[in-house]
Scaffold this motif. Sequence first.
Motif, PDB file in Angstrom:
ATOM      1  N   ARG A   3       0.736  -1.076  -0.256  1.00 17.71           N
ATOM      2  CA  ARG A   3       0.015   0.112  -0.113  1.00 17.71           C
ATOM      3  C   ARG A   3       0.740   1.248  -0.345  1.00 17.71           C
ATOM      4  O   ARG A   3       1.912   1.499   0.539  1.00 17.71           O
ATOM      5  CB  ARG A   3      -0.886   0.066   1.209  1.00 17.71           C
ATOM      6  CG  ARG A   3      -1.974   1.319   1.249  1.00 17.71           C
ATOM      7  CD  ARG A   3      -2.652   1.338   1.920  1.00 17.71           C
ATOM      8  NE  ARG A   3      -4.358   2.487   2.371  1.00 17.71           N
ATOM      9  CZ  ARG A   3      -3.750   3.044   3.565  1.00 17.71           C
ATOM     10  NH1 ARG A   3      -4.045   2.796   4.068  1.00 17.71           N
ATOM     11  NH2 ARG A   3      -5.310   3.701   3.201  1.00 17.71           N
ATOM     12  N   ILE A   5       0.881   5.447   0.246  1.00 19.12           N
ATOM     13  CA  ILE A   5       0.372   6.634   0.481  1.00 19.12           C
ATOM     14  C   ILE A   5       1.037   8.447   0.382  1.00 19.12           C
ATOM     15  O   ILE A   5       2.353   8.134   0.934  1.00 19.12           O
ATOM     16  CB  ILE A   5      -0.595   6.762   1.117  1.00 19.12           C
ATOM     17  CG1 ILE A   5      -1.215   5.840   1.889  1.00 19.12           C
ATOM     18  CG2 ILE A   5      -1.264   8.437   1.720  1.00 19.12           C
ATOM     19  CD1 ILE A   5      -1.696   5.773   2.817  1.00 19.12           C
ATOM     20  N   TYR A  95       2.848  10.232  -8.411  1.00 19.00           N
ATOM     21  CA  TYR A  95       2.260   8.897  -8.382  1.00 19.00           C
ATOM     22  C   TYR A  95       3.138   8.119  -7.723  1.00 19.00           C
ATOM     23  O   TYR A  95       5.040   8.354  -8.135  1.00 19.00           O
ATOM     24  CB  TYR A  95       1.585   8.021  -9.244  1.00 19.00           C
ATOM     25  CG  TYR A  95       0.266   8.719  -9.570  1.00 19.00           C
ATOM     26  CD1 TYR A  95      -0.039   9.543 -11.131  1.00 19.00           C
ATOM     27  CD2 TYR A  95      -0.425   8.454  -9.320  1.00 19.00           C
ATOM     28  CE1 TYR A  95      -1.507  10.021 -11.488  1.00 19.00           C
ATOM     29  CE2 TYR A  95      -1.802   9.097  -9.907  1.00 19.00           C
ATOM     30  CZ  TYR A  95      -1.724   9.621 -10.479  1.00 19.00           C
ATOM     31  OH  TYR A  95      -3.762  10.413 -10.800  1.00 19.00           O
ATOM     32  N   TRP A 114       0.643   1.193  -6.742  1.00 19.38           N
ATOM     33  CA  TRP A 114       0.396   2.356  -6.608  1.00 19.38           C
ATOM     34  C   TRP A 114      -0.130   3.108  -5.705  1.00 19.38           C
ATOM     35  O   TRP A 114      -1.230   2.771  -5.444  1.00 19.38           O
ATOM     36  CB  TRP A 114      -0.577   2.491  -8.030  1.00 19.38           C
ATOM     37  CG  TRP A 114       0.665   2.024  -9.376  1.00 19.38           C
ATOM     38  CD1 TRP A 114      -0.004   1.136  -9.927  1.00 19.38           C
ATOM     39  CD2 TRP A 114       0.720   3.048 -10.305  1.00 19.38           C
ATOM     40  NE1 TRP A 114       0.940   0.535 -10.801  1.00 19.38           N
ATOM     41  CE2 TRP A 114       1.848   2.537 -11.419  1.00 19.38           C
ATOM     42  CE3 TRP A 114       0.848   4.121 -10.445  1.00 19.38           C
ATOM     43  CZ2 TRP A 114       2.213   2.771 -12.536  1.00 19.38           C
ATOM     44  CZ3 TRP A 114       2.551   5.036 -11.249  1.00 19.38           C
ATOM     45  CH2 TRP A 114       2.636   4.485 -12.347  1.00 19.38           C
ATOM     46  N   GLY A 115       0.417   4.354  -5.365  1.00  7.59           N
ATOM     47  CA  GLY A 115      -0.704   5.283  -4.815  1.00  7.59           C
ATOM     48  C   GLY A 115      -1.420   6.226  -5.391  1.00  7.59           C
ATOM     49  O   GLY A 115      -1.652   5.988  -6.944  1.00  7.59           O
ATOM     50  N   GLN A 116      -2.142   7.289  -4.970  1.00  8.18           N
ATOM     51  CA  GLN A 116      -3.450   7.845  -5.251  1.00  8.18           C
ATOM     52  C   GLN A 116      -3.465   8.894  -5.804  1.00  8.18           C
ATOM     53  O   GLN A 116      -3.702   9.845  -6.943  1.00  8.18           O
ATOM     54  CB  GLN A 116      -4.442   7.892  -3.590  1.00  8.18           C
ATOM     55  CG  GLN A 116      -4.190   9.304  -3.401  1.00  8.18           C
ATOM     56  CD  GLN A 116      -2.940   9.405  -2.446  1.00  8.18           C
ATOM     57  OE1 GLN A 116      -2.690   7.826  -2.069  1.00  8.18           O
ATOM     58  NE2 GLN A 116      -2.369  10.342  -1.766  1.00  8.18           N
ATOM     59  N   THR A 118      -0.637  12.416  -5.210  1.00  9.09           N
ATOM     60  CA  THR A 118      -0.849  14.378  -5.268  1.00  9.09           C
ATOM     61  C   THR A 118      -0.301  14.942  -6.162  1.00  9.09           C
ATOM     62  O   THR A 118       0.623  15.163  -7.082  1.00  9.09           O
ATOM     63  CB  THR A 118       0.244  13.907  -4.229  1.00  9.09           C
ATOM     64  OG1 THR A 118       0.642  15.157  -3.270  1.00  9.09           O
ATOM     65  CG2 THR A 118       1.962  14.180  -4.643  1.00  9.09           C
TER      66      THR A 118
END
Length: 124
Positions: A3, A5, A95, A114-116, A118
């Motif tokens: 995960r 972030i 990302y 992958w992150g969400q 920014t």
Amino acid sequence: QVRLIESGGGLVQAGGSLTLSCAASGRTFSRPVMGWFRQALGKEREFVAAASWDGTITIYSDSVKGRFTISRDNVKSTLSLQMNNLKPEDTAVYYCAAARNPKTATTANEYDSWGQGTQVTVPS
């Protein structure tokens, strides 16, 4: 699974600096290569930088070489991207990504975590 972030995005004037961070959790050892990609509005996702597990091997896209620095802290399970001398063309969603065993580490399809994202905005 890993995960990811991201944090640290924002609005910065041209010539300014910003540091992005990516916190990793889960089976991070299974995805030893980590990287940053970005996607500007209406464009494809593009490679920015990547680092090996121990951080001794780093690669950068030509567009950011000399301005951005990727680093990682495996004790804290974090990946960072120090961005200096930012330009309007750096505006994008950034990302964080992780890969198991990429051949080049420069294409998005080599990464499966992958992150969400920014947002980084550099006004012209």
